[in-house]
Scaffold this motif. Structure first.
Motif, PDB file in Angstrom:
ATOM      1  N   ARG A   1       0.788  -1.225   0.000  1.00 24.88           N
ATOM      2  CA  ARG A   1       0.000   0.000   0.000  1.00 24.88           C
ATOM      3  C   ARG A   1       0.827   1.286   0.000  1.00 24.88           C
ATOM      4  O   ARG A   1       0.270   2.377  -0.042  1.00 24.88           O
ATOM      5  CB  ARG A   1      -0.935   0.010   1.226  1.00 24.88           C
ATOM      6  CG  ARG A   1      -2.060  -1.008   1.162  1.00 24.88           C
ATOM      7  CD  ARG A   1      -3.041  -0.653   0.062  1.00 24.88           C
ATOM      8  NE  ARG A   1      -3.434   0.751   0.120  1.00 24.88           N
ATOM      9  CZ  ARG A   1      -4.503   1.213   0.744  1.00 24.88           C
ATOM     10  NH1 ARG A   1      -5.304   0.391   1.340  1.00 24.88           N
ATOM     11  NH2 ARG A   1      -4.778   2.499   0.747  1.00 24.88           N
ATOM     12  N   THR A   2       2.161   1.174   0.092  1.00 29.92           N
ATOM     13  CA  THR A   2       3.000   2.368   0.055  1.00 29.92           C
ATOM     14  C   THR A   2       4.139   2.127  -0.939  1.00 29.92           C
ATOM     15  O   THR A   2       4.353   0.990  -1.371  1.00 29.92           O
ATOM     16  CB  THR A   2       3.634   2.685   1.432  1.00 29.92           C
ATOM     17  OG1 THR A   2       4.643   1.703   1.706  1.00 29.92           O
ATOM     18  CG2 THR A   2       2.628   2.687   2.563  1.00 29.92           C
ATOM     19  N   ASP A   3       4.858   3.206  -1.261  1.00 31.07           N
ATOM     20  CA  ASP A   3       6.005   2.997  -2.158  1.00 31.07           C
ATOM     21  C   ASP A   3       7.324   3.078  -1.378  1.00 31.07           C
ATOM     22  O   ASP A   3       8.325   3.588  -1.882  1.00 31.07           O
ATOM     23  CB  ASP A   3       5.966   3.993  -3.329  1.00 31.07           C
ATOM     24  CG  ASP A   3       5.752   5.415  -2.853  1.00 31.07           C
ATOM     25  OD1 ASP A   3       5.724   5.630  -1.611  1.00 31.07           O
ATOM     26  OD2 ASP A   3       5.623   6.325  -3.695  1.00 31.07           O
ATOM     27  N   THR A   4       7.296   2.561  -0.147  1.00 33.79           N
ATOM     28  CA  THR A   4       8.504   2.534   0.699  1.00 33.79           C
ATOM     29  C   THR A   4       9.690   1.953  -0.083  1.00 33.79           C
ATOM     30  O   THR A   4       9.601   0.858  -0.650  1.00 33.79           O
ATOM     31  CB  THR A   4       8.235   1.664   1.947  1.00 33.79           C
ATOM     32  OG1 THR A   4       7.148   2.247   2.658  1.00 33.79           O
ATOM     33  CG2 THR A   4       9.457   1.582   2.850  1.00 33.79           C
ATOM     34  N   ALA A   5      10.807   2.708  -0.106  1.00 38.22           N
ATOM     35  CA  ALA A   5      11.942   2.309  -0.947  1.00 38.22           C
ATOM     36  C   ALA A   5      12.618   1.031  -0.444  1.00 38.22           C
ATOM     37  O   ALA A   5      12.889   0.122  -1.217  1.00 38.22           O
ATOM     38  CB  ALA A   5      12.949   3.456  -1.006  1.00 38.22           C
ATOM     39  N   GLU A   6      12.870   0.956   0.870  1.00 36.61           N
ATOM     40  CA  GLU A   6      13.642  -0.185   1.395  1.00 36.61           C
ATOM     41  C   GLU A   6      13.047  -0.668   2.712  1.00 36.61           C
ATOM     42  O   GLU A   6      12.705   0.151   3.571  1.00 36.61           O
ATOM     43  CB  GLU A   6      15.082   0.281   1.634  1.00 36.61           C
ATOM     44  CG  GLU A   6      16.067  -0.800   1.954  1.00 36.61           C
ATOM     45  CD  GLU A   6      16.526  -1.592   0.734  1.00 36.61           C
ATOM     46  OE1 GLU A   6      15.986  -2.704   0.551  1.00 36.61           O
ATOM     47  OE2 GLU A   6      17.392  -1.103   0.000  1.00 36.61           O
ATOM     48  N   LEU A   7      12.907  -1.983   2.840  1.00 37.03           N
ATOM     49  CA  LEU A   7      12.406  -2.564   4.099  1.00 37.03           C
ATOM     50  C   LEU A   7      13.527  -3.371   4.752  1.00 37.03           C
ATOM     51  O   LEU A   7      14.145  -4.214   4.093  1.00 37.03           O
ATOM     52  CB  LEU A   7      11.264  -3.537   3.803  1.00 37.03           C
ATOM     53  CG  LEU A   7       9.840  -3.013   3.746  1.00 37.03           C
ATOM     54  CD1 LEU A   7       8.886  -4.148   3.369  1.00 37.03           C
ATOM     55  CD2 LEU A   7       9.425  -2.423   5.090  1.00 37.03           C
ATOM     56  N   LEU A   8      13.791  -3.100   6.040  1.00 34.05           N
ATOM     57  CA  LEU A   8      14.784  -3.888   6.780  1.00 34.05           C
ATOM     58  C   LEU A   8      14.034  -4.785   7.753  1.00 34.05           C
ATOM     59  O   LEU A   8      13.193  -4.303   8.525  1.00 34.05           O
ATOM     60  CB  LEU A   8      15.758  -2.969   7.536  1.00 34.05           C
ATOM     61  CG  LEU A   8      16.430  -1.864   6.709  1.00 34.05           C
ATOM     62  CD1 LEU A   8      17.407  -1.070   7.578  1.00 34.05           C
ATOM     63  CD2 LEU A   8      17.147  -2.430   5.487  1.00 34.05           C
ATOM     64  N   LEU A   9      14.305  -6.074   7.696  1.00 33.69           N
ATOM     65  CA  LEU A   9      13.559  -7.047   8.501  1.00 33.69           C
ATOM     66  C   LEU A   9      14.431  -7.486   9.678  1.00 33.69           C
ATOM     67  O   LEU A   9      15.497  -8.075   9.485  1.00 33.69           O
ATOM     68  CB  LEU A   9      13.189  -8.263   7.643  1.00 33.69           C
ATOM     69  CG  LEU A   9      12.560  -7.946   6.264  1.00 33.69           C
ATOM     70  CD1 LEU A   9      12.328  -9.236   5.485  1.00 33.69           C
ATOM     71  CD2 LEU A   9      11.255  -7.160   6.424  1.00 33.69           C
ATOM     72  N   VAL A  10      13.966  -7.180  10.896  1.00 36.04           N
ATOM     73  CA  VAL A  10      14.770  -7.472  12.093  1.00 36.04           C
ATOM     74  C   VAL A  10      14.007  -8.414  13.027  1.00 36.04           C
ATOM     75  O   VAL A  10      12.843  -8.148  13.358  1.00 36.04           O
ATOM     76  CB  VAL A  10      15.104  -6.170  12.862  1.00 36.04           C
ATOM     77  CG1 VAL A  10      15.948  -6.476  14.107  1.00 36.04           C
ATOM     78  CG2 VAL A  10      15.815  -5.161  11.965  1.00 36.04           C
ATOM     79  N   ALA A  11      14.641  -9.504  13.419  1.00 37.67           N
ATOM     80  CA  ALA A  11      14.147 -10.431  14.466  1.00 37.67           C
ATOM     81  C   ALA A  11      15.314 -11.367  14.757  1.00 37.67           C
ATOM     82  O   ALA A  11      16.385 -11.212  14.156  1.00 37.67           O
ATOM     83  CB  ALA A  11      12.920 -11.199  13.989  1.00 37.67           C
ATOM     84  N   ARG A  12      15.120 -12.347  15.641  1.00 34.82           N
ATOM     85  CA  ARG A  12      16.256 -13.204  15.976  1.00 34.82           C
ATOM     86  C   ARG A  12      16.283 -14.489  15.136  1.00 34.82           C
ATOM     87  O   ARG A  12      17.320 -14.936  14.716  1.00 34.82           O
ATOM     88  CB  ARG A  12      16.210 -13.566  17.466  1.00 34.82           C
ATOM     89  CG  ARG A  12      16.439 -12.375  18.380  1.00 34.82           C
ATOM     90  CD  ARG A  12      16.001 -12.662  19.783  1.00 34.82           C
ATOM     91  NE  ARG A  12      14.593 -13.088  19.801  1.00 34.82           N
ATOM     92  CZ  ARG A  12      13.927 -13.453  20.886  1.00 34.82           C
ATOM     93  NH1 ARG A  12      14.535 -13.441  22.052  1.00 34.82           N
ATOM     94  NH2 ARG A  12      12.663 -13.826  20.816  1.00 34.82           N
ATOM     95  N   HIS A  13      15.108 -15.068  14.873  1.00 34.25           N
ATOM     96  CA  HIS A  13      15.045 -16.387  14.246  1.00 34.25           C
ATOM     97  C   HIS A  13      15.208 -16.283  12.725  1.00 34.25           C
ATOM     98  O   HIS A  13      14.325 -15.752  12.031  1.00 34.25           O
ATOM     99  CB  HIS A  13      13.692 -17.020  14.609  1.00 34.25           C
ATOM    100  CG  HIS A  13      13.598 -18.463  14.283  1.00 34.25           C
ATOM    101  ND1 HIS A  13      13.395 -18.931  13.010  1.00 34.25           N
ATOM    102  CD2 HIS A  13      13.681 -19.554  15.077  1.00 34.25           C
ATOM    103  CE1 HIS A  13      13.345 -20.249  13.031  1.00 34.25           C
ATOM    104  NE2 HIS A  13      13.520 -20.648  14.270  1.00 34.25           N
ATOM    105  N   GLN A  14      16.348 -16.783  12.212  1.00 33.31           N
ATOM    106  CA  GLN A  14      16.707 -16.595  10.813  1.00 33.31           C
ATOM    107  C   GLN A  14      15.707 -17.256   9.854  1.00 33.31           C
ATOM    108  O   GLN A  14      15.318 -16.667   8.836  1.00 33.31           O
ATOM    109  CB  GLN A  14      18.120 -17.180  10.608  1.00 33.31           C
ATOM    110  CG  GLN A  14      18.806 -16.748   9.340  1.00 33.31           C
ATOM    111  CD  GLN A  14      19.119 -15.246   9.321  1.00 33.31           C
ATOM    112  OE1 GLN A  14      19.134 -14.592  10.355  1.00 33.31           O
ATOM    113  NE2 GLN A  14      19.333 -14.717   8.127  1.00 33.31           N
ATOM    114  N   GLY A  15      15.264 -18.463  10.189  1.00 35.44           N
ATOM    115  CA  GLY A  15      14.368 -19.208   9.302  1.00 35.44           C
ATOM    116  C   GLY A  15      13.074 -18.446   9.050  1.00 35.44           C
ATOM    117  O   GLY A  15      12.608 -18.324   7.903  1.00 35.44           O
TER     118      GLY A  15
END
Ligand code: NDP
Length: 341
Positions: free
Chosen positions: A178-192
């Motif tokens: 719904r937006t034209d956000t240029a870059e998304l950074l995904l942060v959490a601990r569990h890699q899978g």
């Protein structure tokens, strides 16, 4: 009738609230006592929509405290949640929001297997996590906050801390669609789980918090941390918008920097005063009008007579459902808490 199941943010908070609410026998007690304490209905609530419709509800204090998880008192924590649900149902509440850690505990410890509490057969249709409305409100706060600070989403980097969670994944879906956000950074601990989300979205960079923070124009905090973390404002972009949707807060310090803007995430403001006491206790700035978006979801479902678990399970929130609850939210006079600049 609607219900809200809530809890306080720490033992110290619980002790001071108990004193204030007239439960002196709870006020001097330690964690062991709170592990034993039964749920209580501590508030009766009346809400009037801008359409003129009035509804009634009750606030159920579960007596859960985040320290129970931190000290591995898992049995006590899970008992708090199912007992509060049974108490809500026994009191004839048709739709109840599971606030803060209630829904996280329900999911993480697979409480759907506990169907009977004493003589009560739990009817899960009567409960909602409220997470669809919370995710919708946080996304609107991103859009409105960015505009206010002159951050162009089409050039901006947005980091979502807790990206693989129920709310975080919904926020990522909305920002992508719904937006034209240029870059998304995904942060959490569990890699899978991060990789699964990344492949669902077809985008997003997986990063640690330390790597993501200096790159982000906007940070959405929706990690289920029992205690907030310390951030050094000098390591952030200037300007930077930080939307803290955690309960308890994900940010451990009050950042004071003229170019770092902190917004309480997942909070709505109602157009009319609500008749209740409970929001004074969780330190809302305007306690008669401001509340958690998850609580507002049970009010919205009651206004619409949608007595069903609108938000349930994990990572199943769709953009279409967020749009639907968003329309109902506006119709009844709720709006996202705005940045004060
Ligand atoms: P979930 O349990 O579904 O997701 C939590 C996310 O946080 C996961 O991605 C998890 O991934 C991540 N996470 C947990 N600990 C850490 C850590 N130390 N560092 C980085 N990431 C972490 O939670 P919800 O989406 O249901 O809720 C998120 C937050 O929103 C909670 O604080 C909750 O209390 C609050 N909330 C606010 C509401 C409101 O109305 N304002 C309503 C409902 C919830 P991993 O475990 O892999 O790290």
């Amino acid at each position: 009738m609607f219900g809200l199941i809530g809890h306080l943010t720490s033992l110290q908070h619980a002790q001071s609230v108990a004193r204030e609410l007239g439960y002196p026998e709870y006020a001097d007690q330690g964690l062991d006592f709170w592990c034993m304490a039964p749920p209580q209905i501590v508030d009766d609530i009346t809400v009037t929509s801008i359409t003129g419709q009035t509804i009634y509800g009750k606030y159920v204090e579960s007596c859960f405290l985040p320290e129970m998880l931190a000290s591995q008192r898992i049995k006590a924590a899970t008992r708090k949640i199912v007992n509060a649900m049974a108490h809500a149902q026994k009191n004839g509440i048709n739709i109840t929001a599971l606030g803060g850690f209630s829904s996280i505990i329900f999911e993480n410890f697979n409480l759907q297997r506990i169907t009977r509490i004493r003589n009560i057969q739990l009817d899960l249709q009567r409960f909602t996590t409220g997470n669809t409305h919370t995710a919708y409100i946080i996304c609107r706060q991103v859009e409105q906050g960015a505009q206010k600070l002159g951050i162009d989403l089409n050039k901006a980097t947005v980091a979502v801390c807790g990206a693989t969670g129920d709310i975080g994944s919904a926020v990522c879906r909305w920002l992508d669609a719904r937006t034209d956000t240029a870059e998304l950074l995904l942060v959490a601990r569990h890699q899978g789980r991060l990789e699964t989300l990344q492949s669902e979205l077809g985008r997003g960079k997986i990063m640690s918090i330390e790597e993501a923070l200096p790159q982000a124009d906007i940070v959405v905090w929706v990690a289920s941390m029992p205690k907030g973390i310390e951030i050094d404002a000098e390591n952030l972009k200037h300007p930077c918008l930080m939307i803290d949707g955690g309960y308890p807060k994900n940010l451990g310090t009050k950042i004071q920097h003229p170019d770092v803007h902190i917004l309480n995430g997942g909070i709505v403001e109602h157009s009319l005063d609500i008749d209740w006491k409970i929001m004074h206790i969780v330190n809302m700035n305007i306690p008669n009008r401001q509340l958690f978006a998850c609580f507002a979801e049970s009010m919205l479902l009651e206004f619409e007579q949608l007595h069903t678990n609108f938000s349930w399970g994990r990572n199943e929130i769709t953009v279409a459902k967020m749009e639907k609850i968003g329309e109902i939210s506006l119709k009844h006079g709720f709006k996202p808490l705005a940045l004060a600049v």
